[in-house]
Design a protein around this motif. Structure first.
Motif, PDB file in Angstrom:
ATOM      1  N   ASN A  91       0.799  -1.223   0.000  1.00  0.00           N
ATOM      2  CA  ASN A  91       0.000   0.000   0.000  1.00  0.00           C
ATOM      3  C   ASN A  91       0.833   1.274   0.000  1.00  0.00           C
ATOM      4  O   ASN A  91       0.437   2.262  -0.631  1.00  0.00           O
ATOM      5  CB  ASN A  91      -0.934   0.023   1.212  1.00  0.00           C
ATOM      6  CG  ASN A  91      -2.099  -0.929   1.055  1.00  0.00           C
ATOM      7  OD1 ASN A  91      -2.385  -1.394  -0.044  1.00  0.00           O
ATOM      8  ND2 ASN A  91      -2.759  -1.233   2.152  1.00  0.00           N
ATOM      9  N   PHE A  92       1.952   1.264   0.713  1.00  0.00           N
ATOM     10  CA  PHE A  92       2.650   2.519   0.959  1.00  0.00           C
ATOM     11  C   PHE A  92       4.085   2.583   0.451  1.00  0.00           C
ATOM     12  O   PHE A  92       4.643   3.664   0.321  1.00  0.00           O
ATOM     13  CB  PHE A  92       2.661   2.815   2.465  1.00  0.00           C
ATOM     14  CG  PHE A  92       1.287   2.845   3.068  1.00  0.00           C
ATOM     15  CD1 PHE A  92       0.403   3.864   2.768  1.00  0.00           C
ATOM     16  CD2 PHE A  92       0.871   1.841   3.926  1.00  0.00           C
ATOM     17  CE1 PHE A  92      -0.869   3.891   3.317  1.00  0.00           C
ATOM     18  CE2 PHE A  92      -0.393   1.856   4.485  1.00  0.00           C
ATOM     19  CZ  PHE A  92      -1.266   2.882   4.172  1.00  0.00           C
ATOM     20  N   GLY A  93       4.714   1.450   0.195  1.00  0.00           N
ATOM     21  CA  GLY A  93       6.098   1.468  -0.242  1.00  0.00           C
ATOM     22  C   GLY A  93       7.077   1.444   0.920  1.00  0.00           C
ATOM     23  O   GLY A  93       6.709   1.517   2.099  1.00  0.00           O
TER      24      GLY A  93
ATOM     25  N   ASP B 187       7.363   4.783   3.482  1.00  0.00           N
ATOM     26  CA  ASP B 187       6.223   4.936   4.381  1.00  0.00           C
ATOM     27  C   ASP B 187       6.069   3.744   5.319  1.00  0.00           C
ATOM     28  O   ASP B 187       5.664   3.908   6.467  1.00  0.00           O
ATOM     29  CB  ASP B 187       4.934   5.132   3.573  1.00  0.00           C
ATOM     30  CG  ASP B 187       4.859   6.496   2.913  1.00  0.00           C
ATOM     31  OD1 ASP B 187       5.746   7.336   3.203  1.00  0.00           O
ATOM     32  OD2 ASP B 187       3.945   6.727   2.114  1.00  0.00           O
ATOM     33  N   ALA B 188       6.390   2.550   4.829  1.00  0.00           N
ATOM     34  CA  ALA B 188       6.308   1.370   5.692  1.00  0.00           C
ATOM     35  C   ALA B 188       7.317   1.463   6.827  1.00  0.00           C
ATOM     36  O   ALA B 188       7.001   1.154   7.982  1.00  0.00           O
ATOM     37  CB  ALA B 188       6.556   0.099   4.871  1.00  0.00           C
ATOM     38  N   THR B 189       8.529   1.924   6.512  1.00  0.00           N
ATOM     39  CA  THR B 189       9.556   2.081   7.550  1.00  0.00           C
ATOM     40  C   THR B 189       9.155   3.160   8.542  1.00  0.00           C
ATOM     41  O   THR B 189       9.283   2.986   9.762  1.00  0.00           O
ATOM     42  CB  THR B 189      10.914   2.432   6.908  1.00  0.00           C
ATOM     43  OG1 THR B 189      11.280   1.400   5.984  1.00  0.00           O
ATOM     44  CG2 THR B 189      11.991   2.566   7.981  1.00  0.00           C
TER      45      THR B 189
ATOM     46  N   ASP C 263      12.072   9.046  -1.223  1.00  0.00           N
ATOM     47  CA  ASP C 263      10.750   9.682  -1.339  1.00  0.00           C
ATOM     48  C   ASP C 263       9.665   8.619  -1.525  1.00  0.00           C
ATOM     49  O   ASP C 263       9.619   7.669  -0.764  1.00  0.00           O
ATOM     50  CB  ASP C 263      10.748  10.701  -2.477  1.00  0.00           C
ATOM     51  CG  ASP C 263      11.732  11.827  -2.221  1.00  0.00           C
ATOM     52  OD1 ASP C 263      11.871  12.223  -1.050  1.00  0.00           O
ATOM     53  OD2 ASP C 263      12.384  12.293  -3.182  1.00  0.00           O
ATOM     54  N   ASN C 264       8.811   8.799  -2.544  1.00  0.00           N
ATOM     55  CA  ASN C 264       7.720   7.846  -2.765  1.00  0.00           C
ATOM     56  C   ASN C 264       8.053   6.815  -3.842  1.00  0.00           C
ATOM     57  O   ASN C 264       7.154   6.145  -4.358  1.00  0.00           O
ATOM     58  CB  ASN C 264       6.436   8.588  -3.161  1.00  0.00           C
ATOM     59  CG  ASN C 264       5.909   9.443  -2.027  1.00  0.00           C
ATOM     60  OD1 ASN C 264       5.928   9.027  -0.866  1.00  0.00           O
ATOM     61  ND2 ASN C 264       5.448  10.628  -2.345  1.00  0.00           N
ATOM     62  N   ARG C 265       9.316   6.702  -4.187  1.00  0.00           N
ATOM     63  CA  ARG C 265       9.706   5.767  -5.237  1.00  0.00           C
ATOM     64  C   ARG C 265       9.403   4.332  -4.830  1.00  0.00           C
ATOM     65  O   ARG C 265       9.636   3.936  -3.688  1.00  0.00           O
ATOM     66  CB  ARG C 265      11.192   5.916  -5.550  1.00  0.00           C
ATOM     67  CG  ARG C 265      11.685   4.937  -6.609  1.00  0.00           C
ATOM     68  CD  ARG C 265      13.026   5.327  -7.166  1.00  0.00           C
ATOM     69  NE  ARG C 265      13.517   4.330  -8.106  1.00  0.00           N
ATOM     70  CZ  ARG C 265      14.588   4.483  -8.861  1.00  0.00           C
ATOM     71  NH1 ARG C 265      15.275   5.604  -8.797  1.00  0.00           N
ATOM     72  NH2 ARG C 265      14.970   3.534  -9.688  1.00  0.00           N
ATOM     73  N   ARG C 266       8.876   3.584  -5.772  1.00  0.00           N
ATOM     74  CA  ARG C 266       8.593   2.175  -5.544  1.00  0.00           C
ATOM     75  C   ARG C 266       9.640   1.320  -6.236  1.00  0.00           C
ATOM     76  O   ARG C 266      10.173   1.681  -7.283  1.00  0.00           O
ATOM     77  CB  ARG C 266       7.200   1.806  -6.083  1.00  0.00           C
ATOM     78  CG  ARG C 266       6.048   2.557  -5.429  1.00  0.00           C
ATOM     79  CD  ARG C 266       5.987   2.361  -3.931  1.00  0.00           C
ATOM     80  NE  ARG C 266       5.913   0.983  -3.512  1.00  0.00           N
ATOM     81  CZ  ARG C 266       4.769   0.329  -3.303  1.00  0.00           C
ATOM     82  NH1 ARG C 266       3.619   0.958  -3.474  1.00  0.00           N
ATOM     83  NH2 ARG C 266       4.781  -0.929  -2.912  1.00  0.00           N
TER      84      ARG C 266
END
Length: 207
Positions: free
Chosen positions: A78-80, A83-85, A107-110
């Protein structure tokens, strides 16, 4: 028959690693949150602890479902990774005596599933080891993407330990972290001395 036995044993080992690396850190968080819940705390602090405790329990339940269904961690899907960390770290903030500094440039890189889940598990395992063994007050986590390689530098100011002894004993999840990172063309090196904390440097290739 030999091939079947090997396959079954590999599956048992894989599930053991998932239980150890996935549920272990969450259960440590739950234990720490419970220990921080005291009558002397203000109602606001206890309410925050209860909220984080509920979230940690919910994630532990989700983790059990994911392991049994052999799917990837819900929080990463859901968050990558970033964000998960950050979400995992936020659960520790109400716990007394632990300061965690996390910085990253991703950043928000997946990333592909293997990269995200391996690095997330390694970070959680390192935090779990610090909470369980190090008696530390500070943790520093630096996660940086350079080219096609994701680098992690993790440091705590705990009591330190004998790295060779820990490796030979097979404890602290060191072999699990090594196994995971090696499977993703990565590696981890840990240095520590008694009374001087520990530093772990890891990397994994993103492609």
């Amino acid at each position: 028959l030999s091939a079947v036995i090997r396959t079954e044993e590999q599956e048992r080992q894989r599930f053991a690693k998932e239980l150890h690396d996935g549920l272990g850190p969450l259960l440590s968080v739950i234990k720490m949150l419970l220990s921080g819940f005291e009558e002397k705390n203000s109602p606001e602090v206890n309410d925050k602890i209860k909220g984080n405790l509920k979230q940690a329990v919910d994630e532990a339940i989700t983790s059990v479902r994911e392991i049994s269904a052999n799917i990837s961690p819900h929080i990463l899907n859901n968050f990558g990774l970033r964000d998960a960390t950050e979400s995992f770290i936020r659960k520790l903030r109400p716990a007394e005596g632990i300061s965690i500094n996390f910085k990253t440039n991703i950043d928000n890189r997946r990333f592909i599933y293997n990269v995200e889940v391996i690095m997330y598990r390694v970070i959680c395992e390192l935090i779990n080891n610090t909470l369980r063994h190090a008696n530390a007050s500070k943790i520093s986590i630096d996660l940086q993407l350079q080219g096609d390689v994701l680098y992690l530098e993790y440091e705590d100011n705990g009591m330190g330990f004998d790295v060779k002894q820990a490796e030979s004993d097979g404890g602290m999840g060191l072999s699990n972290m090594q196994y995971r990172l090696n499977s993703g063309n990565g590696d981890i090196k840990i240095s520590s001395e008694s009374g001087r904390g520990m530093i772990a440097r890891a990397f994994i290739k993103c492609k």
